[in-house]
Design an enzyme around this catalytic site. Structure first.
Site, PDB file in Angstrom:
ATOM      1  N   ASP A 118       0.877  -1.283  -0.067  1.00 32.78           N
ATOM      2  CA  ASP A 118      -0.181  -0.064  -0.132  1.00 32.78           C
ATOM      3  C   ASP A 118       1.066   1.281   0.073  1.00 32.78           C
ATOM      4  OD1 ASP A 118      -1.788  -2.077   0.499  1.00 32.78           O
ATOM      5  OD2 ASP A 118      -3.036  -0.742   1.965  1.00 32.78           O
TER       6      ASP A 118
ATOM      7  N   LYS B  86      -6.937   3.079  -3.435  1.00 30.50           N
ATOM      8  CA  LYS B  86      -7.229   3.259  -1.943  1.00 30.50           C
ATOM      9  C   LYS B  86      -7.545   4.566  -1.678  1.00 30.50           C
ATOM     10  CE  LYS B  86      -5.300   1.778   2.461  1.00 30.50           C
ATOM     11  NZ  LYS B  86      -4.433   1.034   2.968  1.00 30.50           N
TER      12      LYS B  86
ATOM     13  N   LYS C 167     -10.189   0.200  -2.704  1.00 31.68           N
ATOM     14  CA  LYS C 167     -10.075  -0.226  -1.252  1.00 31.68           C
ATOM     15  C   LYS C 167     -10.508   1.205  -0.369  1.00 31.68           C
ATOM     16  CE  LYS C 167      -7.111  -1.610   2.623  1.00 31.68           C
ATOM     17  NZ  LYS C 167      -5.703  -1.941   2.847  1.00 31.68           N
TER      18      LYS C 167
END
Lengths: 292, 339
Positions: free
Chosen positions: B171, B239, B275
């Site tokens: 991430d 995300k 996400k």
């Protein structure tokens, strides 16, 4: 001059310090002992009970960690507000219970006095119920009462104010929080008490008042896994409620349960004792090594 | 919207050359520069902010009950990236988090496992060791998370560390400062460079999630541009947030991002995941997100490979709801593990 139009009241629930409508949107008519219309009250549903338990749970640690002295002060302040609303309580009790004005006055006075009596116990209960236990070893051994947690209360059906105060005040004085199912036929004093609590210093969520059918909501509280204890004071005279069944539901999660003492409701005139407070406490005992 | 292509490409199977070709095709120039990126991103249609919020609010009103709810709860669990991102994280805490992911509901073998655990870089090895054989992925927040304010060399070294320690997913955070001052090429090149590190473990490339930190991007137009920029550069997932900035994952912002991945699929045939992370704490909220996924992006995104929740407390709430559905009585926090 034309005749004034009635202001018809529709009361709401008291949950988490706010006054929400029932999630179900339902209401029911509250009538006086002679059958005259008094007001509409919210008919609480399963989800209202769930929300009330959630509010009570989130308020519990804060209320329990307030100092006992502070809790006593906060509860005494409630008594001051009750006194200020005396006339409304007398009117509610007179209409709902069908008492004479003098007897209603006496019931309200007794309720306020009882609230003051329990408020005074806040910073005394640990001295009376706690103990330094003599043990055969080099330890300090100290016991003290702690609140049980979230307590579901099935409020008395007939004595709508004095009975309510008699079961509610001893529960919250030690730091428990409460979800109260008010008297089904006579919910108005409980609603007014909610309004009093909302303008007092009692934090939101410490007392939550659900009005509606006891037979519908009580089993939800009894089976709710996040309710720690149950006071079935009003279950004996509720329509469609068998308190033994509620006790069985509560047993699934080993709740502390206080049963009604008889199949009929007491008069509540003398029902105040430290035993009522201790019914919803747990004894915590600490062993501490001495001189080592 | 245009009809979706029938066969979709999973974004992480593309090599760097393929990503560059896809980007050049969209931008309309083999030369990716600040000018061409700017022209392309500002050519995207603007977001109707009131409309997006209204749409999200409307999607949030659906009532999901009984068997649909049971399905939704299990799907949510299987999409959770169970997260702990605290300065106070210890190896023991990470191991207990993985243990919870392995057995979310002791006594109920039908309960699915979360997709991944998400930890800081230095905890990856611990998490990988604890998750071995479970199928639970280990995601690492990398590239000087959460601010990203470090040189590219440091950010790449950070990522290399995590990949070497065995992280299945990375991430990364974008350089919001560069994005906001219009240096889109810097953001693009950062992502390309981090992706290269992810792909360097060629046998099992790490999936790359690109964190936009929508709370710092201010407008929905910026969210849309950042989404497209990240996808052009080769993001496998986009995300919303780090969870360290408020507001974090809101439903409207997620709707905007879902529209972006849907349109990207239509344009390129590549299906990028989404996400939302941060601030989703209740099953009720999470179900609203599932509804939005289905209605905005389409049913093919209802899959842990393409939609994830970054959350720490959500799992417990879903487990409580699951217990309620199974037993018929309301459960309480005493009946799930503490986080």
């Amino acid at each position: 001059m034309s005749e004034r139009v009635d202001v018809r009241k529709t009361y709401k629930l008291y949950v988490g310090g706010a006054f929400p409508r029932s999630e179900s949107g339902r209401t029911y008519e509250v009538t006086s002992s002679r059958g005259a219309f008094l007001a509409n009250a919210a008919l609480a549903s399963r989800k209202d009970a769930r929300d009330a338990v959630r509010a009570a749970r989130s308020a519990q640690p804060g209320w329990a960690s307030a100092t006992a002295y502070n809790r006593g002060q906060v509860l005494y302040r409630v008594a001051e507000l009750l006194e200020g609303r005396r006339a409304q309580f007398v009117a509610d009790v007179t209409a709902g219970e069908g008492l004479s004005a003098a007897r209603a006055e006496a019931a309200v006075s007794a309720a306020i006095d009882r609230w003051v009596w329990y408020a005074g116990w806040a910073d005394k209960v640990a001295q009376v119920a706690g103990n330094a236990n003599p043990v055969a070893g080099p330890y300090f051994n100290l016991s003290s009462p702690e609140p049980t947690g979230v307590v579901g209360i099935v409020a008395p059906q007939r004595s709508s104010l004095l009975g309510l105060v008699s079961v509610l005040a001893p529960v919250i004085v030690t730091g428990n929080t409460a979800v109260v199912i008010s008297s089904q036929q006579r919910p108005l004093p409980a609603i007014t008490l909610g309004e009093v609590l909302a303008t007092s210093d009692v934090p939101g969520g410490v007392v939550n008042v659900l009005t509606g059918k006891t037979a519908e909501v009580a089993p939800i509280l009894a089976s709710h896994m996040d309710v720690n204890a149950l006071d079935l004071a009003g279950a004996a005279e509720s329509d469609g409620v068998t308190w033994g069944e509620l006790e069985a539901l509560a047993a699934d999660t080993v709740k502390r349960v206080r049963r009604p003492e008889a199949d009929t409701e007491p008069t509540w005139r003398t029902d105040q004792s430290i035993g009522q407070i201790l019914a919803f406490t747990e004894t915590k005992t600490v062993w501490h090594p001495k001189g080592m | 919207m245009t009809a979706q292509t029938t066969s979709t490409v999973r974004p992480w199977v593309r090599d760097a050359a393929q990503v560059a070709t896809d980007a050049a095709g969209l931008v309309g120039s083999a030369q990716i520069s600040n000018t061409t990126l700017r022209r392309y991103l500002f050519g995207l249609p603007g977001v109707d902010e009131v409309g997006a919020k209204g749409r999200a609010a409307q999607l949030g009103t659906r009532s999901i009950k009984t068997t649909s709810k049971a399905w939704a709860l299990d799907t949510i669990i299987s999409m959770i990236d169970l997260t702990t991102l605290e300065g106070a994280d210890t190896a023991g805490k990470v191991r207990s988090l993985v243990a919870k992911a392995r057995t979310p509901e002791p006594g109920d073998a039908t309960c699915p496992r979360p997709a991944a655990v998400c930890v800081y870089n230095d905890m990856v090895a611990t998490a990988v060791e604890a998750a071995k054989g479970s199928g639970i992925h280990v995601a690492a927040v990398s590239t000087a998370f959460p601010s990203g304010r470090a040189s590219l060399a440091v950010r790449l070294a950070d990522t290399t560390d995590a990949v070497a320690a065995g992280a299945d997913e990375i991430d990364m955070v974008i350089d919001r400062g560069a994005f906001l001052q219009g240096d889109y090429l810097k953001v693009y090149e950062d992502i390309v460079a981090v992706r290269e590190v992810c792909q360097s473990r060629s046998a099992r490339p790490a999936h790359l999630k690109v964190i936009l930190e929508t709370g710092e991007l201010v407008t929905f137009d910026n969210v849309r541009r950042a989404s497209w920029l990240s996808m052009l550069a080769g993001a496998d997932f986009i995300k919303t947030s780090t969870g360290k900035v408020q507001p974090a994952a809101t439903l409207p912002v997620t709707v905007v991002m879902l529209e972006a991945v849907r349109d990207f699929l239509a344009a390129t045939g590549v299906q990028v995941g989404v996400k939302p992370a941060g601030g989703i704490r209740t099953s009720k909220d999470a179900i609203k997100f599932l509804v939005a996924v289905n209605e905005v992006a389409g049913v093919r995104w209802l899959d842990p490979d393409f939609f994830r929740f970054g959350a720490s407390t959500l799992l417990n709430d879903v487990l409580l709801q699951r217990q309620k559905l199974a037993s018929g009585v309301y459960s309480g926090p005493d009946y799930v593990t503490i986080d």
